[in-house]
Design a protein around this motif. Structure first.
Motif, short mmCIF file in Angstrom:
data_model
loop_
_atom_site.label_atom_id
_atom_site.label_comp_id
_atom_site.label_asym_id
_atom_site.label_seq_id
_atom_site.Cartn_x
_atom_site.Cartn_y
_atom_site.Cartn_z
N ALA A 122 1.10 -0.91 -0.13
CA ALA A 122 0.43 0.16 0.21
C ALA A 122 0.52 1.09 -0.44
O ALA A 122 1.82 1.10 1.07
N ARG A 123 0.45 1.84 -0.85
CA ARG A 123 1.11 3.24 -1.11
C ARG A 123 0.40 4.34 -0.97
O ARG A 123 -0.13 4.54 -1.80
N PHE A 124 1.42 5.75 -0.49
CA PHE A 124 0.43 6.95 -0.81
C PHE A 124 1.20 7.23 -2.54
O PHE A 124 2.44 7.40 -2.52
N MET A 125 -0.09 8.45 -2.94
CA MET A 125 0.57 8.98 -4.09
C MET A 125 1.34 10.34 -3.52
O MET A 125 0.22 11.13 -2.84
N PRO A 126 2.15 11.21 -4.34
CA PRO A 126 3.14 11.99 -3.57
C PRO A 126 2.25 13.01 -4.19
O PRO A 126 1.07 12.87 -4.56
N CYS A 127 2.37 14.59 -3.05
CA CYS A 127 1.51 15.44 -3.95
C CYS A 127 0.04 14.87 -3.58
O CYS A 127 -0.35 15.98 -4.30
N THR A 128 -1.03 14.69 -2.59
CA THR A 128 -2.23 14.28 -2.20
C THR A 128 -2.46 14.91 -1.28
O THR A 128 -3.75 13.76 -0.66
N GLY A 129 -1.78 15.08 -0.04
CA GLY A 129 -2.20 15.05 0.97
C GLY A 129 -2.39 13.65 2.07
O GLY A 129 -3.07 14.37 2.60
N ASP A 130 -1.69 13.35 1.28
CA ASP A 130 -2.00 11.53 2.08
C ASP A 130 -3.37 11.33 1.48
O ASP A 130 -3.70 10.26 2.76
#
Length: 242
Positions: A27-35
């Motif tokens: 599971a990975r957060f996408m960058p620049c999306t405010g988590d």
């Protein structure tokens, strides 16, 4: 389930069902999306998108599928939209969240068999070069880590993208069919770190590859004099290539 942890308080801030029907491998957060945007892959072969709303509600969407288990994702550094997936079916996929579509780039295949057909290599790991996001490496159930340049892909599907830009393998493992790659990582010095099952961990410099056709490179001694660093059991030492 996907669980978001607050390490300061040692507590779960949010948990939700991923939508997967099997073990979630990553599971990975996408960058620049405010988590607020998370992508996942799992044993059911699915690649899914989760969107966290301000209220805490979470919506999940199926983005793409693999024919077998999907182990690993690679997120383009600094991009809120682009990532890749790989799976045990040998497939590498490219995703763009602006369209929520998956592009099947290629199937990672091994050497030709006597019948003339090559089998797909089960893929365990994929990584993007942080200094050049056009380059990504994949590895799986054979000894070679292969690097590809996405700029060579024809988005209209008019060409075969299965040929790597470079391959990496310790010389003594070139013809070893009993080992496989379990993990990959690029450094900010464009080195490639590769871990093998039943073997060691190797660090290759940028110029430490065997070329796009590794077997011919080894045969003509193109790697002569090149050094790789092997890291194993907490020790680092230089190992000259034969």
């Amino acid at each position: 389930m996907v669980m978001l942890w607050d390490w300061d308080t040692d507590a779960v801030k949010l948990e939700f069902h991923s939508g997967h029907g099997g073990n979630v491998f990553q599971a990975r957060f996408m960058p620049c999306t405010g988590d607020q945007t998370i992508v996942t892959c799992a044993a059911d072969g699915e690649v899914r998108l989760a969107k966290i709303q301000g209220s805490g509600d979470v919506s999940t969407t199926l983005l793409g599928e693999h024919g077998r288990r999907a182990h690993n994702l690679a997120i383009e550094p600094g991009s809120p939209y682009i990532f890749y997936s790989c799976g045990e079916d040998g497939l590498v996929q490219h995703f763009d969240l602006r369209t929520n579509t998956a592009t099947k780039l290629f199937f990672f295949r091994g050497s030709l068999t006597k019948s003339g057909f090559s089998s797909c290599v089960q893929l365990n790991a994929i990584a993007i070069d942080p200094r050049n996001s056009n380059l990504f490496a994949v590895g799986g159930s054979n000894a070679y880590a292969r690097v590809y340049d996405i700029r060579k892909y024809k988005w209209d599907g008019s060409s075969d993208f299965g040929n790597p830009s470079d391959c990496y393998c310790p010389p003594h493992l070139v013809n070893n069919k009993s080992v496989g790659i379990t993990g990959l990582a690029f450094s900010h010095l464009i080195e490639l770190l590769v871990s093998y099952n039943e073997e060691n961990i190797y660090l290759f410099p940028k110029n430490g590859g065997l070329g796009s056709d590794p077997k011919s490179s080894v045969e003509i001694g193109a790697n002569e004099g090149c050094k790789s660093t092997m890291t194993a059991s907490g020790q680092d030492f230089a190992q000259p290539a034969p």
